[in-house]
Write a protein that holds these residues in place. Structure first.
Motif, mmCIF file in Angstrom:
data_model
loop_
_atom_site.group_PDB
_atom_site.id
_atom_site.type_symbol
_atom_site.label_atom_id
_atom_site.label_comp_id
_atom_site.label_asym_id
_atom_site.label_seq_id
_atom_site.Cartn_x
_atom_site.Cartn_y
_atom_site.Cartn_z
ATOM 1 N N GLY A 22 -12.421 -26.715 18.170
ATOM 2 C CA GLY A 22 -11.725 -25.439 18.037
ATOM 3 C C GLY A 22 -10.239 -25.648 17.797
ATOM 4 N N LEU A 23 -9.653 -26.588 18.513
ATOM 5 C CA LEU A 23 -8.235 -26.900 18.337
ATOM 6 C C LEU A 23 -7.955 -27.462 16.951
ATOM 7 C CD1 LEU A 23 -7.121 -28.488 21.737
ATOM 8 C CD2 LEU A 23 -6.288 -26.361 20.726
ATOM 9 N N LEU A 24 -8.866 -28.275 16.444
ATOM 10 C CA LEU A 24 -8.684 -28.821 15.095
ATOM 11 C C LEU A 24 -8.660 -27.712 14.053
ATOM 12 C CD1 LEU A 24 -10.970 -31.951 15.435
ATOM 13 C CD2 LEU A 24 -8.576 -32.010 14.673
ATOM 14 N N THR A 25 -9.560 -26.750 14.199
ATOM 15 C CA THR A 25 -9.567 -25.608 13.274
ATOM 16 C C THR A 25 -8.276 -24.814 13.393
ATOM 17 O OG1 THR A 25 -11.968 -25.431 13.318
ATOM 18 C CG2 THR A 25 -10.758 -23.449 12.709
ATOM 19 N N ALA A 26 -7.861 -24.565 14.625
ATOM 20 C CA ALA A 26 -6.612 -23.826 14.844
ATOM 21 C C ALA A 26 -5.428 -24.556 14.215
ATOM 22 C CB ALA A 26 -6.382 -23.633 16.340
ATOM 23 N N SER A 27 -5.401 -25.873 14.349
ATOM 24 C CA SER A 27 -4.280 -26.643 13.806
ATOM 25 C C SER A 27 -4.219 -26.562 12.290
ATOM 26 C CB SER A 27 -4.366 -28.102 14.257
ATOM 27 O OG SER A 27 -5.445 -28.781 13.624
ATOM 28 N N ALA A 28 -5.382 -26.495 11.660
ATOM 29 C CA ALA A 28 -5.408 -26.382 10.199
ATOM 30 C C ALA A 28 -4.775 -25.070 9.744
ATOM 31 C CB ALA A 28 -6.845 -26.476 9.696
ATOM 32 N N ILE A 29 -5.104 -23.993 10.444
ATOM 33 C CA ILE A 29 -4.542 -22.683 10.104
ATOM 34 C C ILE A 29 -3.031 -22.673 10.348
ATOM 35 C CG2 ILE A 29 -4.555 -20.226 10.685
ATOM 36 C CD1 ILE A 29 -7.089 -21.221 9.230
ATOM 37 N N GLY A 30 -2.617 -23.193 11.491
ATOM 38 C CA GLY A 30 -1.190 -23.238 11.798
ATOM 39 C C GLY A 30 -0.418 -24.088 10.807
ATOM 40 N N GLY A 31 -1.029 -25.194 10.381
ATOM 41 C CA GLY A 31 -0.363 -26.063 9.420
ATOM 42 C C GLY A 31 -0.145 -25.393 8.080
ATOM 43 N N ILE A 32 -1.144 -24.661 7.621
ATOM 44 C CA ILE A 32 -1.015 -23.954 6.345
ATOM 45 C C ILE A 32 0.103 -22.916 6.420
ATOM 46 C CG2 ILE A 32 -2.168 -22.307 4.799
ATOM 47 C CD1 ILE A 32 -4.801 -23.837 5.429
ATOM 48 N N ILE A 33 0.166 -22.191 7.529
ATOM 49 C CA ILE A 33 1.217 -21.177 7.685
ATOM 50 C C ILE A 33 2.589 -21.832 7.753
ATOM 51 C CG2 ILE A 33 2.123 -19.362 9.187
ATOM 52 C CD1 ILE A 33 -0.793 -18.804 10.029
ATOM 53 N N ALA A 34 2.702 -22.922 8.512
ATOM 54 C CA ALA A 34 3.992 -23.595 8.653
ATOM 55 C C ALA A 34 4.496 -24.130 7.318
ATOM 56 C CB ALA A 34 3.870 -24.736 9.661
ATOM 57 N N MET A 35 3.586 -24.593 6.479
ATOM 58 C CA MET A 35 3.992 -25.164 5.194
ATOM 59 C C MET A 35 4.326 -24.106 4.155
ATOM 60 S SD MET A 35 1.685 -28.587 4.631
ATOM 61 C CE MET A 35 0.138 -27.988 5.294
ATOM 62 N N ASN A 36 3.743 -22.925 4.284
ATOM 63 C CA ASN A 36 3.914 -21.910 3.241
ATOM 64 C C ASN A 36 4.721 -20.685 3.675
ATOM 65 O OD1 ASN A 36 2.054 -22.829 0.857
ATOM 66 N ND2 ASN A 36 0.887 -23.208 2.726
ATOM 67 N N ALA A 37 4.996 -20.586 4.961
ATOM 68 C CA ALA A 37 5.781 -19.461 5.474
ATOM 69 C C ALA A 37 6.671 -19.987 6.591
ATOM 70 C CB ALA A 37 4.859 -18.342 5.961
ATOM 71 N N THR A 38 6.503 -19.465 7.795
ATOM 72 C CA THR A 38 7.276 -19.944 8.945
ATOM 73 C C THR A 38 6.538 -19.588 10.223
ATOM 74 O OG1 THR A 38 9.401 -19.805 10.110
ATOM 75 C CG2 THR A 38 8.631 -17.800 9.031
ATOM 76 N N ILE A 39 6.756 -20.389 11.256
ATOM 77 C CA ILE A 39 6.209 -20.080 12.578
ATOM 78 C C ILE A 39 7.339 -19.745 13.544
ATOM 79 C CG2 ILE A 39 4.136 -21.467 12.257
ATOM 80 C CD1 ILE A 39 5.503 -23.674 13.941
ATOM 81 N N SER A 40 8.536 -19.540 13.005
ATOM 82 C CA SER A 40 9.724 -19.305 13.815
ATOM 83 C C SER A 40 10.065 -17.826 13.921
ATOM 84 C CB SER A 40 10.909 -20.066 13.212
ATOM 85 O OG SER A 40 12.130 -19.626 13.755
ATOM 86 N N GLY A 41 10.213 -17.338 15.147
ATOM 87 C CA GLY A 41 10.629 -15.954 15.345
ATOM 88 C C GLY A 41 12.033 -15.712 14.852
ATOM 89 N N ALA A 42 12.875 -16.736 14.921
ATOM 90 C CA ALA A 42 14.255 -16.613 14.465
ATOM 91 C C ALA A 42 14.322 -16.482 12.951
ATOM 92 C CB ALA A 42 15.066 -17.825 14.917
ATOM 93 N N GLU A 43 13.301 -16.944 12.278
ATOM 94 C CA GLU A 43 13.273 -16.863 10.820
ATOM 95 C C GLU A 43 12.401 -15.722 10.316
ATOM 96 O OE1 GLU A 43 12.520 -19.763 6.925
ATOM 97 O OE2 GLU A 43 12.050 -20.477 8.945
ATOM 98 N N GLY A 44 11.270 -15.483 10.985
ATOM 99 C CA GLY A 44 10.331 -14.509 10.446
ATOM 100 C C GLY A 44 9.897 -13.414 11.388
ATOM 101 N N GLY A 45 10.544 -13.287 12.560
ATOM 102 C CA GLY A 45 10.135 -12.262 13.514
ATOM 103 C C GLY A 45 8.947 -12.708 14.343
ATOM 104 N N CYS A 46 8.528 -11.859 15.265
ATOM 105 C CA CYS A 46 7.417 -12.210 16.145
ATOM 106 C C CYS A 46 6.105 -12.319 15.391
ATOM 107 C CB CYS A 46 7.288 -11.187 17.279
ATOM 108 S SG CYS A 46 6.251 -11.747 18.643
ATOM 109 N N GLN A 47 5.994 -11.670 14.251
ATOM 110 C CA GLN A 47 4.793 -11.828 13.431
ATOM 111 C C GLN A 47 4.557 -13.294 13.093
ATOM 112 O OE1 GLN A 47 5.175 -10.232 9.454
ATOM 113 N NE2 GLN A 47 6.963 -11.492 9.031
ATOM 114 N N ALA A 48 5.657 -14.055 12.940
ATOM 115 C CA ALA A 48 5.538 -15.465 12.590
ATOM 116 C C ALA A 48 5.070 -16.307 13.768
ATOM 117 C CB ALA A 48 6.877 -15.996 12.085
#
Length: 294
Positions: A143-169
């Motif tokens: 389950g963690l491996l699947t989650a990491s794949a999704i998080g990685g795609i988002i991090a590479m193509n958008a942002t996971i930072s609230g300071a950059e993209g808000g809490c949605q990120a």
């Protein structure tokens, strides 16, 4: 790590494997390390998630600032009363999400997945689901491996930072990671995992980041509790056959675009939103210089 969901989906279809297995094989290929190395590392990560999501439901934890605390225990006590409208599974997931944020605020050990501000969603979802589906710790690694794949795609193509993209990120990404993982753990398909991840982001597209006193406490903990619920309902919608008409990669691009449009005052600066209310501003004044208490 896969850069796009289309590439990951293609690999899964070509080899007839799930997201977790495709992710693991890719990590092995790129790092040169063996399968056992990654299984052990993800097991370590999951154990930390278990501990942080459990501490705050077994005993009341107060954060160092004094702003929040004890809500994980309160919610866990409430779920035992039989009065709740939500079912036990959802309430447990919410309580565990609170617990993790409270452990973080008390300077305890957590897993920032993908960030400290959204660290309660994945543990809340996974640990509660493990009990519900009677899964092993080894199952949860996938389950963690699947989650990491999704998080990685988002991090590479958008942002996971609230300071950059808000809490949605932050909570949006965490919810998407959890939703995709829950689908796989519940026997869903690769396509359903991506639909679930899409729903989780769509549901909170545009959510601002406005932490009181600039701390990862309020409303962050509330948004983790709602975020884990978002992940659960998104996984159920996908497995019920509901489909996102916008592909996951385009949803991620949209989130990034929306994040760039959010004013600076609503991107973790504590200058707008709830942080700028009269009451929120009082907390900021009280906590100036280190948040020693209120």
């Amino acid at each position: 790590m896969y850069n796009k969901s289309t590439d990951l989906l293609e690999a899964c279809k070509r080899e007839n494997i799930l997201i977790s297995e495709a992710t693991l094989r890719k990590e092995i290929e790129e790092s040169g390390k063996n399968r056992e190395y990654f299984i052990d590392r993800f097991n370590e990560v999951y154990m930390v998630m278990k501990e942080s999501s459990t501490k705050g439901i077994e005993k009341s934890i107060q954060t160092m600032s004094g702003i929040t605390g004890g809500n994980g225990k309160r919610l866990n006590n409430y779920r035992k009363t039989g009065k709740a409208l939500s079912d036990d599974y959802i309430l447990e997931a919410m309580a565990r999400a609170f617990s993790t944020l409270e452990v973080n605020g008390a300077m305890g050990k957590i897993v920032a997945a993908p960030t400290a501000g959204a660290s309660g969603i994945l543990p809340g979802a996974l640990v509660s689901t493990q009990a519900k589906l009677n899964l092993s710790d080894d199952d949860m690694v996938y389950g963690l491996l699947t989650a990491s794949a999704i998080g990685g795609i988002i991090a590479m193509n958008a942002t996971i930072s609230g300071a950059e993209g808000g809490c949605q990120a932050e909570t949006g990404t965490a919810s998407a990671m959890a939703a995709a993982a829950l689908v796989e753990l519940n026997g869903g398909t690769v396509e359903e995992s991506f639909h679930a991840a899409s729903f989780a982001i769509i549901n909170i597209l545009g959510l601002v980041c406005d932490p009181i006193a600039g701390l990862v406490e309020f409303p962050c903990a509330l948004r983790n509790a709602s975020g884990v619920t978002n992940a659960i309902i998104s996984s159920d919608m996908a497995m019920a056959g509901v489909r996102s008409i916008i592909p996951f990669d385009e949803v991620v691009e949209s989130m990034f675009s929306v994040g760039n449009s959010i004013p600076e005052s609503l991107r973790e600066t504590a200058l707008g939103g709830l942080a700028a209310t009269p009451t929120g501003s009082k907390f900021c004044a009280t906590c100036a210089g280190g948040c020693t208490g209120v």
